[in-house]
Design a protein around this motif. Sequence first.
Motif, PDB file in Angstrom:
ATOM      1  N   MET A   1     -21.949 -23.927 -37.570  1.00 50.91           N
ATOM      2  CA  MET A   1     -20.531 -23.583 -37.447  1.00 50.91           C
ATOM      3  C   MET A   1     -19.808 -24.674 -36.656  1.00 50.91           C
ATOM      4  SD  MET A   1     -18.740 -20.208 -35.733  1.00 50.91           S
ATOM      5  CE  MET A   1     -19.615 -19.074 -36.772  1.00 50.91           C
ATOM      6  N   GLU A   2     -18.647 -25.037 -37.134  1.00 49.75           N
ATOM      7  CA  GLU A   2     -17.853 -26.038 -36.447  1.00 49.75           C
ATOM      8  C   GLU A   2     -17.353 -25.465 -35.112  1.00 49.75           C
ATOM      9  OE1 GLU A   2     -13.773 -28.483 -37.119  1.00 49.75           O
ATOM     10  OE2 GLU A   2     -14.799 -27.773 -38.910  1.00 49.75           O
ATOM     11  N   LYS A   3     -17.174 -26.332 -34.138  1.00 53.29           N
ATOM     12  CA  LYS A   3     -16.782 -25.886 -32.801  1.00 53.29           C
ATOM     13  C   LYS A   3     -15.418 -25.216 -32.792  1.00 53.29           C
ATOM     14  CE  LYS A   3     -19.777 -29.196 -30.607  1.00 53.29           C
ATOM     15  NZ  LYS A   3     -19.923 -30.395 -29.823  1.00 53.29           N
ATOM     16  N   LYS A   4     -14.476 -25.721 -33.595  1.00 52.91           N
ATOM     17  CA  LYS A   4     -13.153 -25.091 -33.684  1.00 52.91           C
ATOM     18  C   LYS A   4     -13.285 -23.656 -34.183  1.00 52.91           C
ATOM     19  CE  LYS A   4      -9.665 -28.596 -34.633  1.00 52.91           C
ATOM     20  NZ  LYS A   4      -8.709 -29.072 -35.624  1.00 52.91           N
ATOM     21  N   GLU A   5     -14.113 -23.469 -35.209  1.00 52.92           N
ATOM     22  CA  GLU A   5     -14.324 -22.143 -35.773  1.00 52.92           C
ATOM     23  C   GLU A   5     -14.952 -21.211 -34.742  1.00 52.92           C
ATOM     24  OE1 GLU A   5     -16.708 -22.673 -39.263  1.00 52.92           O
ATOM     25  OE2 GLU A   5     -15.175 -23.853 -40.274  1.00 52.92           O
ATOM     26  N   LEU A   6     -15.870 -21.746 -33.947  1.00 51.74           N
ATOM     27  CA  LEU A   6     -16.530 -20.957 -32.912  1.00 51.74           C
ATOM     28  C   LEU A   6     -15.521 -20.491 -31.860  1.00 51.74           C
ATOM     29  CD1 LEU A   6     -19.178 -19.862 -31.744  1.00 51.74           C
ATOM     30  CD2 LEU A   6     -19.495 -22.042 -30.595  1.00 51.74           C
ATOM     31  N   VAL A   7     -14.616 -21.366 -31.467  1.00 52.23           N
ATOM     32  CA  VAL A   7     -13.578 -21.008 -30.491  1.00 52.23           C
ATOM     33  C   VAL A   7     -12.645 -19.948 -31.079  1.00 52.23           C
ATOM     34  CG1 VAL A   7     -11.588 -21.868 -29.199  1.00 52.23           C
ATOM     35  CG2 VAL A   7     -13.698 -23.183 -29.210  1.00 52.23           C
ATOM     36  N   ASP A  30     -19.069 -26.488 -23.623  1.00 52.99           N
ATOM     37  CA  ASP A  30     -18.627 -27.101 -22.375  1.00 52.99           C
ATOM     38  C   ASP A  30     -17.136 -26.827 -22.167  1.00 52.99           C
ATOM     39  OD1 ASP A  30     -19.015 -28.956 -20.094  1.00 52.99           O
ATOM     40  OD2 ASP A  30     -17.626 -30.221 -21.242  1.00 52.99           O
ATOM     41  N   LYS A  31     -16.740 -26.577 -20.918  1.00 57.11           N
ATOM     42  CA  LYS A  31     -15.343 -26.233 -20.618  1.00 57.11           C
ATOM     43  C   LYS A  31     -14.373 -27.342 -21.025  1.00 57.11           C
ATOM     44  CE  LYS A  31     -12.376 -24.568 -16.927  1.00 57.11           C
ATOM     45  NZ  LYS A  31     -12.245 -24.245 -15.513  1.00 57.11           N
ATOM     46  N   ASN A  32     -14.742 -28.605 -20.791  1.00 59.02           N
ATOM     47  CA  ASN A  32     -13.868 -29.720 -21.166  1.00 59.02           C
ATOM     48  C   ASN A  32     -13.696 -29.805 -22.675  1.00 59.02           C
ATOM     49  OD1 ASN A  32     -13.463 -30.518 -18.501  1.00 59.02           O
ATOM     50  ND2 ASN A  32     -15.289 -31.819 -18.516  1.00 59.02           N
ATOM     51  N   GLU A  33     -14.779 -29.531 -23.389  1.00 54.21           N
ATOM     52  CA  GLU A  33     -14.736 -29.550 -24.851  1.00 54.21           C
ATOM     53  C   GLU A  33     -13.837 -28.425 -25.371  1.00 54.21           C
ATOM     54  OE1 GLU A  33     -18.067 -30.378 -28.275  1.00 54.21           O
ATOM     55  OE2 GLU A  33     -18.687 -29.436 -26.412  1.00 54.21           O
ATOM     56  N   VAL A  34     -13.963 -27.246 -24.773  1.00 55.03           N
ATOM     57  CA  VAL A  34     -13.131 -26.104 -25.153  1.00 55.03           C
ATOM     58  C   VAL A  34     -11.663 -26.421 -24.883  1.00 55.03           C
ATOM     59  CG1 VAL A  34     -12.550 -23.699 -24.592  1.00 55.03           C
ATOM     60  CG2 VAL A  34     -14.937 -24.373 -24.857  1.00 55.03           C
ATOM     61  N   SER A  35     -11.390 -27.073 -23.777  1.00 60.44           N
ATOM     62  CA  SER A  35     -10.018 -27.451 -23.429  1.00 60.44           C
ATOM     63  C   SER A  35      -9.400 -28.350 -24.506  1.00 60.44           C
ATOM     64  CB  SER A  35     -10.006 -28.152 -22.079  1.00 60.44           C
ATOM     65  OG  SER A  35      -8.699 -28.441 -21.678  1.00 60.44           O
ATOM     66  N   LYS A  39      -6.327 -27.381 -27.120  1.00 61.16           N
ATOM     67  CA  LYS A  39      -5.147 -28.244 -27.260  1.00 61.16           C
ATOM     68  C   LYS A  39      -4.880 -28.536 -28.742  1.00 61.16           C
ATOM     69  CE  LYS A  39      -3.220 -32.498 -25.365  1.00 61.16           C
ATOM     70  NZ  LYS A  39      -3.466 -33.676 -24.537  1.00 61.16           N
ATOM     71  N   GLU A  40      -5.941 -28.826 -29.504  1.00 59.47           N
ATOM     72  CA  GLU A  40      -5.803 -29.086 -30.939  1.00 59.47           C
ATOM     73  C   GLU A  40      -5.301 -27.848 -31.679  1.00 59.47           C
ATOM     74  OE1 GLU A  40      -9.290 -30.685 -32.891  1.00 59.47           O
ATOM     75  OE2 GLU A  40      -9.701 -31.966 -31.157  1.00 59.47           O
ATOM     76  N   LEU A  41      -5.905 -26.694 -31.381  1.00 60.02           N
ATOM     77  CA  LEU A  41      -5.525 -25.450 -32.063  1.00 60.02           C
ATOM     78  C   LEU A  41      -4.083 -25.070 -31.739  1.00 60.02           C
ATOM     79  CD1 LEU A  41      -8.783 -23.353 -31.577  1.00 60.02           C
ATOM     80  CD2 LEU A  41      -7.924 -24.287 -33.721  1.00 60.02           C
ATOM     81  N   LYS A  42      -3.667 -25.362 -30.514  1.00 63.61           N
ATOM     82  CA  LYS A  42      -2.289 -25.067 -30.127  1.00 63.61           C
ATOM     83  C   LYS A  42      -1.310 -25.952 -30.898  1.00 63.61           C
ATOM     84  CE  LYS A  42       0.345 -23.872 -26.077  1.00 63.61           C
ATOM     85  NZ  LYS A  42       0.569 -24.040 -24.662  1.00 63.61           N
ATOM     86  N   SER A  43      -1.663 -27.223 -31.082  1.00 63.82           N
ATOM     87  CA  SER A  43      -0.793 -28.127 -31.840  1.00 63.82           C
ATOM     88  C   SER A  43      -0.747 -27.732 -33.320  1.00 63.82           C
ATOM     89  CB  SER A  43      -1.226 -29.581 -31.681  1.00 63.82           C
ATOM     90  OG  SER A  43      -2.438 -29.817 -32.352  1.00 63.82           O
ATOM     91  N   GLU A  44      -1.831 -27.122 -33.818  1.00 61.65           N
ATOM     92  CA  GLU A  44      -1.872 -26.631 -35.202  1.00 61.65           C
ATOM     93  C   GLU A  44      -1.227 -25.249 -35.326  1.00 61.65           C
ATOM     94  OE1 GLU A  44      -5.998 -26.657 -36.347  1.00 61.65           O
ATOM     95  OE2 GLU A  44      -6.192 -28.809 -35.996  1.00 61.65           O
ATOM     96  N   ASP A  56      -4.408 -16.964 -26.822  1.00 64.48           N
ATOM     97  CA  ASP A  56      -4.805 -15.936 -27.770  1.00 64.48           C
ATOM     98  C   ASP A  56      -4.522 -16.431 -29.174  1.00 64.48           C
ATOM     99  OD1 ASP A  56      -5.793 -13.546 -28.699  1.00 64.48           O
ATOM    100  OD2 ASP A  56      -4.107 -12.319 -28.042  1.00 64.48           O
ATOM    101  N   ILE A  57      -5.225 -15.867 -30.136  1.00 68.18           N
ATOM    102  CA  ILE A  57      -5.074 -16.253 -31.526  1.00 68.18           C
ATOM    103  C   ILE A  57      -3.792 -15.632 -32.077  1.00 68.18           C
ATOM    104  CG2 ILE A  57      -6.388 -14.323 -32.483  1.00 68.18           C
ATOM    105  CD1 ILE A  57      -7.699 -16.328 -34.383  1.00 68.18           C
ATOM    106  N   LYS A  58      -3.115 -16.362 -32.954  1.00 71.94           N
ATOM    107  CA  LYS A  58      -1.909 -15.800 -33.601  1.00 71.94           C
ATOM    108  C   LYS A  58      -2.365 -14.847 -34.687  1.00 71.94           C
ATOM    109  CE  LYS A  58       1.576 -19.234 -32.691  1.00 71.94           C
ATOM    110  NZ  LYS A  58       2.620 -20.071 -33.234  1.00 71.94           N
ATOM    111  N   ARG A  59      -1.864 -13.640 -34.624  1.00 71.95           N
ATOM    112  CA  ARG A  59      -2.245 -12.618 -35.601  1.00 71.95           C
ATOM    113  C   ARG A  59      -1.137 -12.380 -36.583  1.00 71.95           C
ATOM    114  NH1 ARG A  59      -5.143 -11.519 -31.084  1.00 71.95           N
ATOM    115  NH2 ARG A  59      -7.235 -10.790 -31.395  1.00 71.95           N
TER     116      ARG A  59
END
Length: 59
Positions: A1-7, A30-35, A39-44, A56-59
């Motif tokens: 599973m890709e890390k973005k998908e896991l988050v 890792d916390k830095n990786e999650v950060s 940031k990427e998911l927020k920009s998307e 939180d995830i947009k529903r």
Amino acid sequence: MEKKELVLKTFEEAGKPLKTGEVAEISGLDKNEVSKIIKELKSEEKIYSPKRCYYDIKR
């Protein structure tokens, strides 16, 4: 599973806003990786921040 998908899955399963550290703890990443991923998911516009330092995830 890709890390973005896991988050994203971590947010979905939690069902509530989480801090970066909580996401890291639950997902096992890792916390830095999650950060960076948050940031990427927020920009998307897949997640948002309902209050400071929580996300939180947009529903």
